[in-house]
Design an enzyme around this catalytic site. Structure first.
Site, PDB file in Angstrom:
ATOM      1  CE  LYS A  11       0.342  -5.063   3.671  1.00  0.00           C
ATOM      2  NZ  LYS A  11      -0.547  -5.500   2.662  1.00  0.00           N
ATOM      3  CB  THR A  25      -1.089  -0.320   0.837  1.00  0.00           C
ATOM      4  OG1 THR A  25      -1.876   1.435   1.580  1.00  0.00           O
ATOM      5  CG2 THR A  25       0.192  -0.306   2.423  1.00  0.00           C
ATOM      6  CG  ASP A  26      -0.898   5.012  -0.747  1.00  0.00           C
ATOM      7  OD1 ASP A  26      -1.417   4.277  -0.080  1.00  0.00           O
ATOM      8  OD2 ASP A  26      -1.715   5.540  -1.470  1.00  0.00           O
ATOM      9  CD  GLU A  27      -3.665   3.566   3.855  1.00  0.00           C
ATOM     10  OE1 GLU A  27      -3.433   3.714   5.192  1.00  0.00           O
ATOM     11  OE2 GLU A  27      -4.808   3.688   3.413  1.00  0.00           O
ATOM     12  CE1 TYR A  38      -2.706  -2.337   5.361  1.00  0.00           C
ATOM     13  CE2 TYR A  38      -3.151  -0.217   5.100  1.00  0.00           C
ATOM     14  CZ  TYR A  38      -2.948  -1.307   4.888  1.00  0.00           C
ATOM     15  OH  TYR A  38      -3.387  -1.974   3.364  1.00  0.00           O
TER      16      TYR A  38
HETATM   17  P1  NAD Z   1      -9.798  -7.190   2.215  1.00  0.00           P
HETATM   18  O1  NAD Z   1      -9.281  -6.640   3.861  1.00  0.00           O
HETATM   19  O2  NAD Z   1     -10.684  -7.291   1.720  1.00  0.00           O
HETATM   20  O3  NAD Z   1      -9.599  -8.851   2.082  1.00  0.00           O
HETATM   21  C1  NAD Z   1      -8.031  -9.448   3.000  1.00  0.00           C
HETATM   22  C2  NAD Z   1      -8.531 -11.446   2.752  1.00  0.00           C
HETATM   23  O4  NAD Z   1      -8.136 -11.841   3.326  1.00  0.00           O
HETATM   24  C3  NAD Z   1      -9.770 -11.828   2.824  1.00  0.00           C
HETATM   25  O5  NAD Z   1      -9.812 -12.774   2.365  1.00  0.00           O
HETATM   26  C4  NAD Z   1      -8.834 -12.671   4.471  1.00  0.00           C
HETATM   27  O6  NAD Z   1      -9.710 -13.600   4.965  1.00  0.00           O
HETATM   28  C5  NAD Z   1      -7.689 -12.968   3.797  1.00  0.00           C
HETATM   29  N1  NAD Z   1      -6.795 -13.245   5.340  1.00  0.00           N
HETATM   30  C6  NAD Z   1      -6.936 -12.382   6.000  1.00  0.00           C
HETATM   31  N2  NAD Z   1      -5.719 -12.976   7.296  1.00  0.00           N
HETATM   32  C7  NAD Z   1      -5.483 -14.191   6.480  1.00  0.00           C
HETATM   33  C8  NAD Z   1      -4.739 -14.783   6.937  1.00  0.00           C
HETATM   34  N3  NAD Z   1      -4.448 -15.155   8.079  1.00  0.00           N
HETATM   35  N4  NAD Z   1      -4.851 -16.117   6.108  1.00  0.00           N
HETATM   36  C9  NAD Z   1      -4.935 -16.110   4.727  1.00  0.00           C
HETATM   37  N5  NAD Z   1      -6.482 -14.899   4.787  1.00  0.00           N
HETATM   38  C10 NAD Z   1      -6.019 -14.480   5.325  1.00  0.00           C
HETATM   39  O7  NAD Z   1      -8.096  -6.844   2.087  1.00  0.00           O
HETATM   40  P2  NAD Z   1      -7.749  -6.288   0.203  1.00  0.00           P
HETATM   41  O8  NAD Z   1      -8.830  -4.306   0.374  1.00  0.00           O
HETATM   42  O9  NAD Z   1      -8.156  -6.629  -0.647  1.00  0.00           O
HETATM   43  O10 NAD Z   1      -6.268  -5.969   0.150  1.00  0.00           O
HETATM   44  C11 NAD Z   1      -5.980  -7.029  -0.391  1.00  0.00           C
HETATM   45  C12 NAD Z   1      -4.520  -6.849  -0.378  1.00  0.00           C
HETATM   46  O11 NAD Z   1      -4.073  -5.513  -0.777  1.00  0.00           O
HETATM   47  C13 NAD Z   1      -3.974  -6.114   0.847  1.00  0.00           C
HETATM   48  O12 NAD Z   1      -2.498  -7.123   1.418  1.00  0.00           O
HETATM   49  C14 NAD Z   1      -4.282  -4.497   1.447  1.00  0.00           C
HETATM   50  O13 NAD Z   1      -2.514  -4.441   2.085  1.00  0.00           O
HETATM   51  C15 NAD Z   1      -3.368  -4.801  -0.007  1.00  0.00           C
HETATM   52  N6  NAD Z   1      -3.802  -2.723  -0.833  1.00  0.00           N
HETATM   53  C16 NAD Z   1      -5.335  -2.716  -0.335  1.00  0.00           C
HETATM   54  C17 NAD Z   1      -5.359  -1.694  -0.701  1.00  0.00           C
HETATM   55  C18 NAD Z   1      -6.781  -1.346  -0.867  1.00  0.00           C
HETATM   56  O14 NAD Z   1      -7.487  -0.152  -0.940  1.00  0.00           O
HETATM   57  N7  NAD Z   1      -7.981  -2.204  -0.829  1.00  0.00           N
HETATM   58  C19 NAD Z   1      -4.727  -0.711  -1.804  1.00  0.00           C
HETATM   59  C20 NAD Z   1      -3.580  -1.428  -1.299  1.00  0.00           C
HETATM   60  C21 NAD Z   1      -2.911  -2.135  -0.862  1.00  0.00           C
HETATM   61  P1  TYD Z   2     -11.038   3.987   3.975  1.00  0.00           P
HETATM   62  O1  TYD Z   2     -11.593   3.291   3.265  1.00  0.00           O
HETATM   63  O2  TYD Z   2     -11.092   3.425   5.628  1.00  0.00           O
HETATM   64  O3  TYD Z   2      -9.387   3.964   3.362  1.00  0.00           O
HETATM   65  P2  TYD Z   2      -7.475   4.303   3.634  1.00  0.00           P
HETATM   66  O4  TYD Z   2      -8.028   4.815   5.674  1.00  0.00           O
HETATM   67  O5  TYD Z   2      -7.154   2.787   4.382  1.00  0.00           O
HETATM   68  O6  TYD Z   2      -7.604   4.907   3.553  1.00  0.00           O
HETATM   69  O7  TYD Z   2     -10.454   5.292   4.123  1.00  0.00           O
HETATM   70  C1  TYD Z   2     -11.189   6.538   3.295  1.00  0.00           C
HETATM   71  C2  TYD Z   2     -11.080   7.938   4.180  1.00  0.00           C
HETATM   72  O8  TYD Z   2     -12.046   8.312   4.084  1.00  0.00           O
HETATM   73  C3  TYD Z   2      -9.428   7.722   5.015  1.00  0.00           C
HETATM   74  O9  TYD Z   2      -9.443   9.119   4.652  1.00  0.00           O
HETATM   75  C4  TYD Z   2     -10.711   8.100   6.244  1.00  0.00           C
HETATM   76  C5  TYD Z   2     -12.528   7.888   5.422  1.00  0.00           C
HETATM   77  N1  TYD Z   2     -13.555   7.792   6.355  1.00  0.00           N
HETATM   78  C6  TYD Z   2     -14.524   8.896   6.690  1.00  0.00           C
HETATM   79  O10 TYD Z   2     -14.046   9.627   6.744  1.00  0.00           O
HETATM   80  N2  TYD Z   2     -15.399   7.844   6.593  1.00  0.00           N
HETATM   81  C7  TYD Z   2     -16.142   6.452   6.810  1.00  0.00           C
HETATM   82  O11 TYD Z   2     -17.130   5.732   7.753  1.00  0.00           O
HETATM   83  C8  TYD Z   2     -14.523   5.695   6.152  1.00  0.00           C
HETATM   84  C9  TYD Z   2     -14.945   4.524   6.366  1.00  0.00           C
HETATM   85  C10 TYD Z   2     -13.374   6.055   6.485  1.00  0.00           C
END
Ligand code: NAD
Ligand code: TYD
Length: 356
Positions: A163, A133-135, A159
């Site tokens: 990561k 992630t960019d975070e 989080y």
């Molecule tokens: P998500 O929370 O929707 O899905 C995570 C999945 O991992 C789920 O299916 C869960 O059951 C599985 N999981 C959790 N713990 C586990 C374990 N111990 N063993 C096996 N499986 C397990 O997450 P996402 O949003 O799909 O993100 C996927 C990846 O991409 C993550 O590594 C996250 O850090 C990264 N990422 C997400 C975003 C975003 O905007 N969602 C952006 C950049 C990077």
């Molecule tokens: P989120 O989807 O949780 O992603 P991340 O924190 O990983 O970027 O949140 C996106 C942005 O939206 C973040 O600045 C937090 C804000 N946010 C709200 O304002 N209200 C909400 O109920 C949630 C879940 C997030």
């Protein structure tokens, strides 16, 4: 040929598996623990498809990972599995350390043993792709340039710290042991199968239910949004062409303040599903801010474009319209993920943190 995907029942992982099998006949072994965020409904269109082998298990289970690598001999591991929600990491960081740090460590060790025993083309072609992630880069000042791959790591939430730790392990396993790794650091995703605890799907489902739209603080925090299908295509590109040991930032050049996102969603819903009670924006409610809330993320995605020729296909306008349409067309999916456990979480996050 086979790839091993972890976390392939989650939001991005399930989009990746579906996209992969729509474009390739290469088998996917999908290891997922099915936490609250994992949902096999996302993959129901693959029922009976022998190219998808689902394994219910935990990435911290070394014996299981060893067995899967020995049995399926994948040419790559694509590692999505993680705890992914910042608010949950604030209320309970332990699971983030276990899955994101210990889980990645377990996979790296298993992959190292597997890769070490390969030879010839199998050894040369093996890849461990870590999805991050960019975070990890922390928060940007309003006028600071977007994150490049050489930006310092300055994670601010449990989080992002977990990561960042996993990224460092992946880097070290390459430098110390030669494991052929690739890392992608992507901005915020949105799209189909997005669990409605994150901003975009939460706002859509709350609006449809006539519930308040909880905007944290002033709502001027900026995120850089990428349609999930574009993230999946970036990962496929990095897997195919990325230089071993490199990291690639992935983003959509779509920096937007949260409040603008919420207004865009309200306007789309006013158009697609008008509410007789009035415009959806009436539901916007400013609530207590998230502790340690990062003000701005922005990705400089020039390296992946320059070196690998990847660019996003969707603009924010096309992607958000598709996403709102998808939620409207998948009411059963939405109802099912809003289970008892989900309701308990909403109560904890919005009441216990003083946001109710
Ligand atoms: P998500 O929370 O929707 O899905 C995570 C999945 O991992 C789920 O299916 C869960 O059951 C599985 N999981 C959790 N713990 C586990 C374990 N111990 N063993 C096996 N499986 C397990 O997450 P996402 O949003 O799909 O993100 C996927 C990846 O991409 C993550 O590594 C996250 O850090 C990264 N990422 C997400 C975003 C975003 O905007 N969602 C952006 C950049 C990077
Ligand atoms: P989120 O989807 O949780 O992603 P991340 O924190 O990983 O970027 O949140 C996106 C942005 O939206 C973040 O600045 C937090 C804000 N946010 C709200 O304002 N209200 C909400 O109920 C949630 C879940 C997030």
């Amino acid at each position: 040929m086979t790839i091993l995907v972890t976390g392939g029942a989650g939001f991005i992982g399930s989009n990746f598996v579906l996209d992969w099998l729509a474009q390739s006949d290469e088998t996917v072994v999908n290891l997922d623990a099915l936490t609250y965020a994992g949902n096999l409904r996302n993959l129901e269109s693959l029922a009976g498809d022998a190219r998808h082998v689902f394994v219910h298990g935990d990435i911290t289970d070394r014996a299981l990972v060893d067995r899967l690598l020995a049995a399926h001999r994948p040419r790559a591991v694509v590692h999505f599995a993680a705890e992914s929600h910042v608010d949950r990491s604030i209320l309970g960081p332990g699971a983030f350390i276990r899955t994101n740090v210990e889980g990645t460590f377990t996979l790296l060790e298993a992959a190292r043993a597997h890769w070490g025993a390969l030879d010839g083309d199998a050894k040369a072609g093996f890849r461990f792709l870590h999805v991050s992630t960019d975070e990890v880069y922390g928060s940007l000042a309003p006028d600071a340039p977007a994150f490049t791959e050489t930006h310092a790591y300055e994670p601010n939430s449990p989080y992002s710290a977990s990561k960042a730790a996993s990224d460092h392990l992946v880097r070290a396993w390459h430098h110390t042991y030669g494991l052929p790794v690739l890392t992608t650091n992507c901005s915020n995703n949105y799209g189909p199968y997005h669990f409605p605890e994150k901003l975009i799907p939460l706002m859509i489902v709350n609006a449809l239910a006539g519930k308040p739209l909880p905007v944290y603080g002033d709502g001027l925090q900026i995120r850089d949004w990428l349609y999930v299908g574009d993230h999946c295509s970036a990962i496929r590109t990095v897997l195919a062409k990325g230089r071993v040991g490199e990291t690639y930032n992935v983003g959509g050049w779509n920096e937007k303040p949260n409040i603008e996102i919420v207004h865009t969603i309200c306007a789309l819903l006013d158009e697609m599903r008008p509410d007789p009670a009035g415009p959806y924006a009436r539901l916007i409610t400013h609530v207590k801010d998230r502790p340690g809330h990062d003000r701005r993320y922005a990705i400089d995605a020039r390296k992946i474009e320059r070196e690998l020729g990847w660019r996003p296909a969707e603009t924010f306008e096309t992607g958000i319209r598709r996403t709102v349409r998808w939620v409207l067309d998948h009411e059963v999916w939405v109802r099912e993920v809003q289970s008892g456990a989900y309701r308990d979480w909403v109560a904890a996050n919005y009441a216990a943190q003083g946001r109710a």
